[in-house]
Design a protein around this motif. Sequence first.
Motif, PDB file in Angstrom:
ATOM      1  N   LYS A 684       0.840  -1.195   0.000  1.00  8.57           N
ATOM      2  CA  LYS A 684       0.000   0.000   0.000  1.00  8.57           C
ATOM      3  C   LYS A 684       0.880   1.251   0.000  1.00  8.57           C
ATOM      4  O   LYS A 684       0.594   2.229  -0.701  1.00  8.57           O
ATOM      5  CB  LYS A 684      -0.902  -0.025   1.229  1.00  8.57           C
ATOM      6  CG  LYS A 684      -1.811   1.167   1.373  1.00  8.57           C
ATOM      7  CD  LYS A 684      -2.975   1.138   0.417  1.00  8.57           C
ATOM      8  CE  LYS A 684      -3.837   2.390   0.585  1.00  8.57           C
ATOM      9  NZ  LYS A 684      -4.939   2.440  -0.363  1.00  8.57           N
ATOM     10  N   THR A 685       1.945   1.204   0.756  1.00  6.31           N
ATOM     11  CA  THR A 685       2.864   2.343   0.762  1.00  6.31           C
ATOM     12  C   THR A 685       3.459   2.551  -0.621  1.00  6.31           C
ATOM     13  O   THR A 685       3.541   3.689  -1.113  1.00  6.31           O
ATOM     14  CB  THR A 685       4.002   2.082   1.763  1.00  6.31           C
ATOM     15  OG1 THR A 685       3.434   1.780   3.009  1.00  6.31           O
ATOM     16  CG2 THR A 685       4.907   3.272   1.870  1.00  6.31           C
ATOM     17  N   PHE A 686       3.864   1.470  -1.210  1.00  4.75           N
ATOM     18  CA  PHE A 686       4.416   1.530  -2.555  1.00  4.75           C
ATOM     19  C   PHE A 686       3.422   2.250  -3.468  1.00  4.75           C
ATOM     20  O   PHE A 686       3.769   3.172  -4.207  1.00  4.75           O
ATOM     21  CB  PHE A 686       4.676   0.087  -3.022  1.00  4.75           C
ATOM     22  CG  PHE A 686       5.579  -0.038  -4.213  1.00  4.75           C
ATOM     23  CD1 PHE A 686       6.278   1.059  -4.701  1.00  4.75           C
ATOM     24  CD2 PHE A 686       5.731  -1.257  -4.858  1.00  4.75           C
ATOM     25  CE1 PHE A 686       7.116   0.938  -5.799  1.00  4.75           C
ATOM     26  CE2 PHE A 686       6.550  -1.389  -5.955  1.00  4.75           C
ATOM     27  CZ  PHE A 686       7.243  -0.288  -6.434  1.00  4.75           C
ATOM     28  N   LEU A 687       2.159   1.823  -3.363  1.00  4.50           N
ATOM     29  CA  LEU A 687       1.117   2.395  -4.211  1.00  4.50           C
ATOM     30  C   LEU A 687       0.994   3.897  -3.992  1.00  4.50           C
ATOM     31  O   LEU A 687       0.992   4.683  -4.944  1.00  4.50           O
ATOM     32  CB  LEU A 687      -0.202   1.690  -3.884  1.00  4.50           C
ATOM     33  CG  LEU A 687      -1.458   2.236  -4.547  1.00  4.50           C
ATOM     34  CD1 LEU A 687      -1.383   2.037  -6.042  1.00  4.50           C
ATOM     35  CD2 LEU A 687      -2.695   1.547  -3.996  1.00  4.50           C
ATOM     36  N   GLU A 688       0.912   4.302  -2.721  1.00  6.45           N
ATOM     37  CA  GLU A 688       0.727   5.726  -2.432  1.00  6.45           C
ATOM     38  C   GLU A 688       1.911   6.545  -2.916  1.00  6.45           C
ATOM     39  O   GLU A 688       1.749   7.653  -3.413  1.00  6.45           O
ATOM     40  CB  GLU A 688       0.511   5.943  -0.928  1.00  6.45           C
ATOM     41  CG  GLU A 688      -0.799   5.406  -0.391  1.00  6.45           C
ATOM     42  CD  GLU A 688      -2.017   6.089  -0.998  1.00  6.45           C
ATOM     43  OE1 GLU A 688      -1.886   7.240  -1.439  1.00  6.45           O
ATOM     44  OE2 GLU A 688      -3.082   5.451  -1.041  1.00  6.45           O
ATOM     45  N   CYS A 689       3.112   6.002  -2.779  1.00  2.00           N
ATOM     46  CA  CYS A 689       4.306   6.746  -3.192  1.00  2.00           C
ATOM     47  C   CYS A 689       4.322   6.913  -4.705  1.00  2.00           C
ATOM     48  O   CYS A 689       4.662   7.982  -5.219  1.00  2.00           O
ATOM     49  CB  CYS A 689       5.570   6.017  -2.747  1.00  2.00           C
ATOM     50  SG  CYS A 689       5.784   6.054  -0.990  1.00  2.00           S
ATOM     51  N   VAL A 690       3.933   5.851  -5.380  1.00  4.26           N
ATOM     52  CA  VAL A 690       3.931   5.912  -6.836  1.00  4.26           C
ATOM     53  C   VAL A 690       2.984   7.004  -7.317  1.00  4.26           C
ATOM     54  O   VAL A 690       3.263   7.735  -8.256  1.00  4.26           O
ATOM     55  CB  VAL A 690       3.526   4.520  -7.396  1.00  4.26           C
ATOM     56  CG1 VAL A 690       3.023   4.632  -8.807  1.00  4.26           C
ATOM     57  CG2 VAL A 690       4.702   3.580  -7.332  1.00  4.26           C
TER      58      VAL A 690
END
Lengths: 757, 361
Positions: A684-690
Amino acid sequence: MYIRSSRRVHGMLKLYYGLNEEGKTVDQAESMNPCDINGTHFDPEVYLNKLRRECSLGELMDQESCMVKQIRSLDSDMQTLVYENYNKFISATDTIRKMKNDFKKMEDEMDCLSTNMAAITEFSAHISGTLQDQHAQITKLSGVHTLLRKLQFLFELPARLNKCLELQAYSQAVSSHRRARCVLQQYSHMPSFRGIQDDCHAIMDKLAQELRQKFRDGGSSAEDLSECVELLLQLDEPAEELCDKFLSHAQSRLEANLRGLEAETDILEFIDRGCNEFVSSLCLVIASYQELFVNRPQEGNLASKDIPHMAIGKLHAFVDALATCYFSLVERRIQEEKSVGDNSLLVRALDRFHRRLQAVAKLLPGSAVPSQGTEIVVRAARERIKQYLAALQSFYLDSLRDVRQALAAPRLGGSSAGELLSSLSASILNQIKSVLASVHLFTAKDITFSNKPYFKGEFCSQGVRESLVVNFIKFVCQSSRQFCESAGDRGGSTPPALLLLLSRLCLDYETSTITYILTLTDEQFLVQHHSPVTAVAALCGEARGAAQKLLNHYVKVQGLIISQMLRKSVETRDWVNTIEPRNVRAVMKRVVEDTTSIDVQVGLLYEEGVRKAHSSDSSKRTFSVYSGSRQQTRYAPSYAPSAPMDTNLLSNIHKLFSERIDIFSPVEFNKVSVLTGIIKISLKTFLECVRLRTFGRYGLQQIQVDCNYLQMYLWRFVSDENLVHFLLDEIVGSTAHRCLDPAPMEQSVIEVICERG
Amino acid sequence: MEDDAPVIYGLEFQIHIIDFDDENNIISKSVLQHQAGEIWHISASPADKAVLTTCYNKTSESRVVTCGAVWRMPPEWESGSHESPDDPHNSHNPQNLELLCHLDNSSHGNASCVLWEPMGDGKCVISLADNHALLWDLTESSTQATISSSATLEGKGQLKFTAGKWSPHHNCTQLATANDTAIRGWDLRTMSQIYCIENAHGQLVRDLDFNPNKQYYLASCGDDCKVKFWDVRNINEPVKNLEEHSHWVWSVRYNHSHDQLVLTGSSDSRVILSNMVSISSEPFGHLVDDDDLSDAEDNHQDEKTKEPLQDSIISTYEEHEDSVYAVEWSSADPWLFASLSYDGRLVINRVPRALKYHILL
């Protein structure tokens, strides 16, 4: 008819002489037969009828001759009896006649005697009449003699008293004076007696002075003292003053004892000395005091009749004051006893202390001293429980610190988390057991205070069970919870492995340990719950809550570590101007490695858990889905500037059919659930950062490669591989949205790059 | 009653003005073109409702730069006929925004947000660019902007402001900014730092908001899923912690008139409305004047005011399917709020009626 009635008379006579009992008891049954010729109930009619009916004529003839023969022999017997007794009658008549003559002679002699007695009486009266005068004279003389003796005693009294004083025969002096005192008092109006009285007073004052001096000196023994007091009391000294003096005298000695106590260091010696010196001399004082003032026979002439009453009051005040001093000393000493190593010493000391006070209780029934002593023991026990709780807590924290160090240290002997956990819980359990054993000493059978109601009831249930065991378990849960709170924001973070270990510990507590410990306690102390106690279920609930919180926190922390890695990797790169991807970024490999090591770590402590069934080659299948044709349709419309709604529509429809993902949903107690949580957070963090970045063509392709790589390795850790699939799908989708030139990479190329590593 | 909402649709960037008719429950929108680039931040002038600022990404020569600019909406949008909400294709041929001036800060780096002076006359704005806070003076017509003063955050590494808020208190002389995990307060007169809450959150701070009624109270939210309430006079400990979201909290807003109502939006797709009575300016509920009460109502009212009030979650809104990035209270109706999520869904909600009456009565 006649015969029957005469027989009845005969029977009554027999009855009267008791013959029936002696002679005929044996053939009683026969005698009832009316046909028995010798029986009492013989009925001639019946007999005759019977004979007539039963016998033939010959037999009747025989019977008749036989009967005649019998009658004849009976007649001759009777004749001989009459002849024999006749002589006896004759002699009896002779004897009676002789007795008549003798009585007549005796009567004459008695008459003569009575006349003689009358003459003697007359003589005696005459003699006493003549002697009466002389007798009165003699009586008077003897009275004078006694009076003279008394007077002589009075005149000699001062000299005698002086002599006694010299010889220190105080008691003799006092008794002499006492004898004379009333007389002197009575005749004090006569000058000579006044002189004697004055002399005596002077001497007695001196004597009293001397006695008082002796009393005050204190060097004398208790017996001497009591003699002194007795004499002084007889001399009408005020009893109250004497009591005071006696007590103050004792007090100084007892206080000296107490002062001596303060120097003592060892608790057992301290109590011993306290018992032997202070308590025993206190008992002695009480005993002699009671002997002197309380139990003395009441003497009516003493002015104050309520001496015992007053004296008891004084004694109580005195004992209470001293006991308070003593108790404060003892309590201070007990409070100093902080080391929890050997409880038996303290218990023995308290036992002795308590036992000796019972002596005081016997001597002085109404005193509050023994109950105060019991209270001290109770307080000491309570204090002890507190100390043990503190000791347990610090032991627990120390153990945790050791575990922490063991976890932080590089694996040398391979002390795995599982071993650490088992050794930790075993050592805690052992410690609890040893503490319980120590506390158990308080309730041992041979300890005097163990049968007090406090130690039977409240001490076991409220003290040991609630304050010690339950509080400790609560402490374990709470301190575990604190690890979750302190570690969040401001430094001092707890190593994740410790969180995991504690979580397992709490879970174990919930499932078995709490029940075991409480059962053990209840059995050892035979706890009878008079007051409500904490239920096992409530404690288990608390432990489970703590375990859950720790595990959630573990997931959060681990997720955060991986998230942070991913975030930095996305934020620091210039995604617009990146080069064409040639391999998977190192950070992704790192993520997979870390996840694997977390998997191992959790696997040591938690069971595998259930996962949804997946196909034999999950990595392949899911991969082809998300970068395949569907993906194309998903972000293809974004080329067309006029149709923005399609994208949203599609993605919304897609989301309608996929389940909502709770990122920080509660974790279950198994490995798969833990890993799922961590991976969810990371992705989820990956997603938000992207979503916060802008990508070039090669940026998008790099993300594609990375996601494919993650897909290849992460699916095996989670419960539902669709979850990983969905999140990675979102990431690539969002990247495509954020891409200036979205030209995805060929699937085959991606696979080649990923397999190369 | 209007809500400005930035939405990114592919390569075309628009500003939608959504008009919500409360009485008839009708939503209508106007679309304005924003051709300069994708919009990251938007804020409206407090003085002129046609004027707004945006921060937008400009891509040039494969470089992405974030700039700030002041815009005026064309006058027609207001009088022009509103399209029906059912027909999105009517938004073809939208009108363009009129550029008033650039907040040109190429020397200072990327602008993360632009803040208007609260309740000001629309002449002062602050832009946060990388590690600089720049105070701009606008001319009467807002056609020209000059930097009047600036402050720079210095320290190790690449520091960057992520969020900021201009305090409406103290005569508008204070500014709060967030960078990484720290919250800082600035005095605009001297452009110097007045306080700094290090490690305010475990992770990045995403948003800040000032309590409109209590001058020292400040709410912050961040990636540690928490919302914290601070009293800036005591920066060691937060006054209150809220830990209701399960992912990053992107936005936190106090209600403009009833500051116990706090709205938060998070990337767990939830919007949460909380009732923080204990730290609000009305901790004991609405104080009722005795004079206003008729005798009959007296007892009833007393009971109500004596009830102990608890901090609580009023409700959780789960209408969004994707991360919620912005929440905002209506400036016209204190009981109305909107939230916006990644998938472009704008949801307008009302405060529950029961709570509304509880607060009012």
